[in-house]
Design an enzyme around this catalytic site. Sequence first.
Site, PDB file in Angstrom:
ATOM      1  N   LYS A  72       0.859  -1.289  -0.010  1.00  0.00           N
ATOM      2  CA  LYS A  72      -0.068  -0.108  -0.078  1.00  0.00           C
ATOM      3  C   LYS A  72       0.735   1.276   0.120  1.00  0.00           C
ATOM      4  O   LYS A  72       0.703   2.196  -0.634  1.00  0.00           O
ATOM      5  CB  LYS A  72      -0.910   0.139   1.302  1.00  0.00           C
ATOM      6  N   ARG A  82      11.818  -5.877   3.059  1.00  0.00           N
ATOM      7  CA  ARG A  82      11.499  -4.536   3.103  1.00  0.00           C
ATOM      8  C   ARG A  82      12.562  -3.625   3.555  1.00  0.00           C
ATOM      9  O   ARG A  82      12.773  -3.909   4.898  1.00  0.00           O
ATOM     10  CB  ARG A  82      10.117  -4.379   3.594  1.00  0.00           C
ATOM     11  N   ARG A 107      12.261  -2.297   9.505  1.00  0.00           N
ATOM     12  CA  ARG A 107      11.224  -2.174  10.597  1.00  0.00           C
ATOM     13  C   ARG A 107      11.148  -3.371  11.468  1.00  0.00           C
ATOM     14  O   ARG A 107      11.333  -4.442  11.046  1.00  0.00           O
ATOM     15  CB  ARG A 107       9.584  -2.152   9.970  1.00  0.00           C
TER      16      ARG A 107
HETATM   17  P1  ADP Z   1       1.544  -2.629   7.691  1.00  0.00           P
HETATM   18  O1  ADP Z   1       0.310  -2.176   6.754  1.00  0.00           O
HETATM   19  O2  ADP Z   1       2.721  -3.295   6.976  1.00  0.00           O
HETATM   20  O3  ADP Z   1       1.259  -3.490   8.719  1.00  0.00           O
HETATM   21  P2  ADP Z   1       1.641  -0.038   8.702  1.00  0.00           P
HETATM   22  O4  ADP Z   1       2.721   0.795   8.702  1.00  0.00           O
HETATM   23  O5  ADP Z   1       0.359   0.422   8.226  1.00  0.00           O
HETATM   24  O6  ADP Z   1       2.235  -1.442   8.107  1.00  0.00           O
HETATM   25  O7  ADP Z   1       1.257  -0.303  10.134  1.00  0.00           O
HETATM   26  C1  ADP Z   1       2.298  -0.656  11.256  1.00  0.00           C
HETATM   27  C2  ADP Z   1       1.467  -0.783  12.739  1.00  0.00           C
HETATM   28  O8  ADP Z   1       1.125   0.465  12.945  1.00  0.00           O
HETATM   29  C3  ADP Z   1       0.462  -1.642  12.636  1.00  0.00           C
HETATM   30  O9  ADP Z   1       0.866  -2.889  12.672  1.00  0.00           O
HETATM   31  C4  ADP Z   1      -0.406  -1.153  14.050  1.00  0.00           C
HETATM   32  O10 ADP Z   1       0.457  -1.444  15.099  1.00  0.00           O
HETATM   33  C5  ADP Z   1      -0.158   0.306  13.682  1.00  0.00           C
HETATM   34  N1  ADP Z   1      -1.054   1.130  12.870  1.00  0.00           N
HETATM   35  C6  ADP Z   1      -1.160   1.566  11.725  1.00  0.00           C
HETATM   36  N2  ADP Z   1      -2.385   2.036  11.249  1.00  0.00           N
HETATM   37  C7  ADP Z   1      -3.145   1.685  12.240  1.00  0.00           C
HETATM   38  C8  ADP Z   1      -4.484   1.940  12.247  1.00  0.00           C
HETATM   39  N3  ADP Z   1      -5.513   2.431  11.447  1.00  0.00           N
HETATM   40  N4  ADP Z   1      -5.343   1.643  13.532  1.00  0.00           N
HETATM   41  C9  ADP Z   1      -4.616   0.861  14.425  1.00  0.00           C
HETATM   42  N5  ADP Z   1      -3.415   0.702  14.366  1.00  0.00           N
HETATM   43  C10 ADP Z   1      -2.538   1.225  13.259  1.00  0.00           C
END
Ligand code: ADP
Length: 221
Positions: free
Chosen positions: A12, A126, A159
């Site tokens: 994404k 990644r 990460r």
């Molecule tokens: P990915 O989609 O690869 O898991 P993100 O960078 O979107 O990576 O998210 C990393 C972490 O941040 C998630 O595992 C969660 O802990 C937190 N996070 C991100 N967006 C949200 C959300 N909308 N609600 C709750 N937690 C979130």
Amino acid sequence: NIVLLGMPGVGKGTYAGLLRESLGLLHFSTGNLLRNAVKQDSALGRQAHEFMEKGSLVPDEIVTALLEEALSKSQIEKGFILDGYPRNIKQAKELEQLLSSHRLTLDSVIYLGADENVIVERLSGRRICSRCQRNFHIKNMPPKKDGICDYCGGRLYERPDDKKETVHRRLNVYRTQTRTLIDYYENRGLLQRVAANEEARVVVKKILMVLEENGTYKIQR
Ligand code: ADP
Ligand code: ZN
């Protein structure tokens, strides 16, 4: 305004970065907002940290507050791409309120699907830019110079939540909490599916075609 929906690791953030350039839209990633908050050691960041480390969802209030703050600081009338939000039904409803309070609407939700073995492979190689947060992959999308961002020269890092055990937790959270949003948006006539097994540029082309077909965006060529 567009939401990108799909499993962690489906790409994404990568697609949003490329789409932003083609469409002239802003890009908000709640993952990036959270990682910034953690890095700055802000009050919200301190609360979010432990959840992210485990691969669990951060409580809705914290994420929604961060997103609201980011939206309020930007010229969102230009339109934006959301990546990583909403992740459950509660957040989807909060997004509706947030948009309507700005007199904006959600135009399209792109659901990106890929096979789970592809996802795990993408996550395990990644690398993220510590400065501009763009994504790379040691095999599929290597930077020109090892460990250095092509775009801004920032240092790339891995990460901590991309390690194996945490990846499994994140995929599980997706299955139990986020996947139901596919039906939610399908029922509202907003969902469009795009296969995301191929390389990023191909996927982005397909997304652009879908958006053009449904009249959401006019693509400049
Ligand atoms: P990915 O989609 O690869 O898991 P993100 O960078 O979107 O990576 O998210 C990393 C972490 O941040 C998630 O595992 C969660 O802990 C937190 N996070 C991100 N967006 C949200 C959300 N909308 N609600 C709750 N937690 C979130
Ligand atoms: Zn960079």
